[in-house]
Design a protein around this motif. Structure first.
Motif, mmCIF file in Angstrom:
data_model
loop_
_atom_site.group_PDB
_atom_site.id
_atom_site.type_symbol
_atom_site.label_atom_id
_atom_site.label_comp_id
_atom_site.label_asym_id
_atom_site.label_seq_id
_atom_site.Cartn_x
_atom_site.Cartn_y
_atom_site.Cartn_z
ATOM 1 N N SER A 54 0.847 -1.190 0.000
ATOM 2 C CA SER A 54 0.000 0.000 0.000
ATOM 3 C C SER A 54 0.888 1.248 0.000
ATOM 4 O O SER A 54 2.055 1.194 0.391
ATOM 5 C CB SER A 54 -0.899 0.001 1.239
ATOM 6 O OG SER A 54 -1.725 -1.133 1.279
ATOM 7 N N GLN A 67 -3.327 4.338 -2.020
ATOM 8 C CA GLN A 67 -3.963 3.084 -2.408
ATOM 9 C C GLN A 67 -3.690 2.038 -1.342
ATOM 10 O O GLN A 67 -2.545 1.834 -0.941
ATOM 11 C CB GLN A 67 -3.417 2.612 -3.760
ATOM 12 C CG GLN A 67 -4.058 1.345 -4.286
ATOM 13 C CD GLN A 67 -3.612 1.040 -5.696
ATOM 14 O OE1 GLN A 67 -4.278 1.374 -6.664
ATOM 15 N NE2 GLN A 67 -2.462 0.404 -5.813
ATOM 16 N N LEU A 122 -3.898 -1.883 -0.355
ATOM 17 C CA LEU A 122 -4.003 -3.237 -0.890
ATOM 18 C C LEU A 122 -4.365 -4.205 0.223
ATOM 19 O O LEU A 122 -3.715 -4.216 1.286
ATOM 20 C CB LEU A 122 -2.683 -3.670 -1.537
ATOM 21 C CG LEU A 122 -2.417 -3.183 -2.962
ATOM 22 C CD1 LEU A 122 -2.098 -1.696 -2.981
ATOM 23 C CD2 LEU A 122 -1.307 -3.975 -3.612
ATOM 24 N N ASP A 154 -1.383 -10.283 -7.837
ATOM 25 C CA ASP A 154 -2.392 -9.230 -7.941
ATOM 26 C C ASP A 154 -3.804 -9.787 -8.129
ATOM 27 O O ASP A 154 -4.788 -9.117 -7.793
ATOM 28 C CB ASP A 154 -2.074 -8.290 -9.103
ATOM 29 C CG ASP A 154 -1.093 -7.200 -8.715
ATOM 30 O OD1 ASP A 154 -0.714 -7.141 -7.535
ATOM 31 O OD2 ASP A 154 -0.701 -6.415 -9.589
ATOM 32 N N LYS A 196 -7.908 -3.497 -4.253
ATOM 33 C CA LYS A 196 -7.310 -2.194 -4.003
ATOM 34 C C LYS A 196 -8.393 -1.172 -3.663
ATOM 35 O O LYS A 196 -9.413 -1.101 -4.334
ATOM 36 C CB LYS A 196 -6.517 -1.741 -5.233
ATOM 37 C CG LYS A 196 -5.458 -2.755 -5.675
ATOM 38 C CD LYS A 196 -4.870 -2.404 -7.019
ATOM 39 C CE LYS A 196 -3.869 -3.461 -7.467
ATOM 40 N NZ LYS A 196 -4.512 -4.733 -7.851
#
Length: 429
Positions: A98, A111, A113, A380, A385
């Motif tokens: 993040s 952001q 995560l 990912d 997010k």
């Protein structure tokens, strides 16, 4: 193998959407499991797998996993453990953090995560059992930090004796704690909507037959899915320095997957093309799955001849293959010109099975030309997010009128007023 000019061929095949009958069957199965839960799950397991279970018997026990270890050979256990370590090390390098960015006016943007909470992994039975796919689905999710990973597999992947012990050992080595003996569209529905026995998940990953693929498509939106994967593909890009026996062996490594698999040689050397065609025939003669590989080669195999390497590269980028092997004198020199491929294998010793099983990169790759816009399964895929916005008073006073202008341009007066009321009050102070 048929020989074509490179510019005449494109690998992209029609996406498999299933027949109307298959789609209707899947719709009924998914709806039944959604509304009836375990009762429907057990009924379909008996109907399609020939295995009668009670709800309490759906979950694989620790004793079964322990017994599975006694049924696998020591070399397999050593290999699966080293492969798992390689896969974990590769995917750990993908992990991102993040971040926040604080501006001089006090605004903070960023952001965050976070891992998905619960992921379901489908492991197929049928023609073959694939312990390697267990690792490729589970380990990236673990690296991402997913706290709950549940695996489902048909109840007779190992025949009437039950679940294939190699699948159970691979799952245990990957760290899966929750396993269920259920397969097909009914397993996908159970993962998506939950039953009394199986809690619902946030995402479903893993390959399967057409019914599994259609079920994943049907539940997408209620949950996320990885992809709707097509048949396996390999393209070998080669010049006259390539070893024909190596090329033929690698083409057949994908052709043996199933009759719809695609194996293509793109070369600037007619002599190599002839040698590879002969080698394919020679090696087919002793291949255990020769019937499957033969159908694949006949239906979807080809040798594409290009006048220049530029023409060959254009054909490769147009096809955007799942697997691309580069067997030329200087493979590194072509790497920057390869735009579309799921995985790129450079040089004569980087055979496709190296990536399938052991090197570390994920072997779950985009198929059917989708490497133009999608990627291998990675960390990912198991992260979500959230955007972070903290606006200071100074920033709002500075930019509020601009925000209101844009809102009113779109006819959203309430949006504009939400800013305006703050400007009025703060401006009075």
């Amino acid at each position: 193998m048929r020989v074509l000019r490179a510019e005449q061929f494109g690998l992209t095949r029609e996406v498999e959407y299933g027949t109307p009958e298959q789609n209707e069957a899947v719709r009924q199965i998914v709806e039944s499991v959604r509304t009836e839960g375990d009762a429907a799950l057990l009924a379909f397991t008996e109907k399609f797998d020939g295995v009668r279970l009670e709800a309490a018997g759906l979950r694989v026990t620790a004793e079964e996993i322990e017994q599975a270890y006694g049924k696998v050979e020591a070399p397999f256990l050593e290999a699966i453990r080293e492969a798992a370590a390689n896969i974990r090390a590769f995917h750990e390098k993908q992990l991102r953090q993040s971040w926040v960015d604080v501006q001089p006016d006090g605004t903070m943007l960023g952001q965050i995560l976070r891992p998905l909470k619960r992921v379901g992994v489908y492991v197929p039975g049928g023609k073959a059992a694939y312990p390697s796919s267990v690792l490729m689905n589970v380990i990236p999710a673990q690296v991402a930090g997913v706290p709950e990973i549940v695996m489902v597999t048909p109840p007779a992947t190992g025949g009437r004796a039950g679940i294939d012990p190699y699948i159970l050992v691979a799952a245990a080595e990957a760290g899966v704690k929750e396993l269920y003996r259920v397969g097909g569209a009914q397993a996908v529905a159970a993962l998506a909507y939950g039953t009394n026995t199986i809690a619902p998940v946030d995402k479903i990953c893993g390959p399967g037959n057409i019914y599994v693929a259609l079920a994943k498509r049907a539940v997408f939106g209620a949950v996320d899915i990885d992809s709707i994967a097509g048949p396996s593909e390999i393209v070998v890009l080669a010049d006259d320095t390539a070893d024909a026996a190596y090329v033929a062996a690698d083409l057949l490594s994908q052709a043996e997957h199933d009759e719809m698999a695609s194996a293509i040689l793109v070369t600037t050397s007619p002599k190599l093309g002839e040698a590879v065609a002969s080698e394919v025939e020679r090696q087919l003669a002793t291949l255990p799955k020769a019937d499957i590989a033969r159908k694949s080669i006949d239906a979807n195999g080809a040798i594409l001849l290009a006048e220049t390497m530029e023409e060959a590269l254009a054909a490769v980028n147009r096809m955007a293959p799942e697997h691309l092997e580069v067997m030329v004198a200087e493979p590194m020199g072509l790497l920057g010109r390869i735009e579309n491929a799921g995985a790129i294998f450079l040089g004569p010793y980087s055979s496709e099975p190296v990536g399938d099983y052991f090197a570390g990169p994920n072997h779950i790759l985009p198929t059917n030309g989708t490497a133009r816009f999608s990627s291998p399964v990675n960390v990912d895929d198991f992260l979500k997010k959230s955007s972070l916005i903290y606006y200071s008073k100074d920033a709002l006073l500075k930019n509020g009128e601009k925000i209101m202008t844009l809102a009113r341009h779109e006819g959203l007066e309430a949006h504009a007023r939400a800013i305006g009321i703050r400007l009025e009050r703060e401006g009075e102070q």
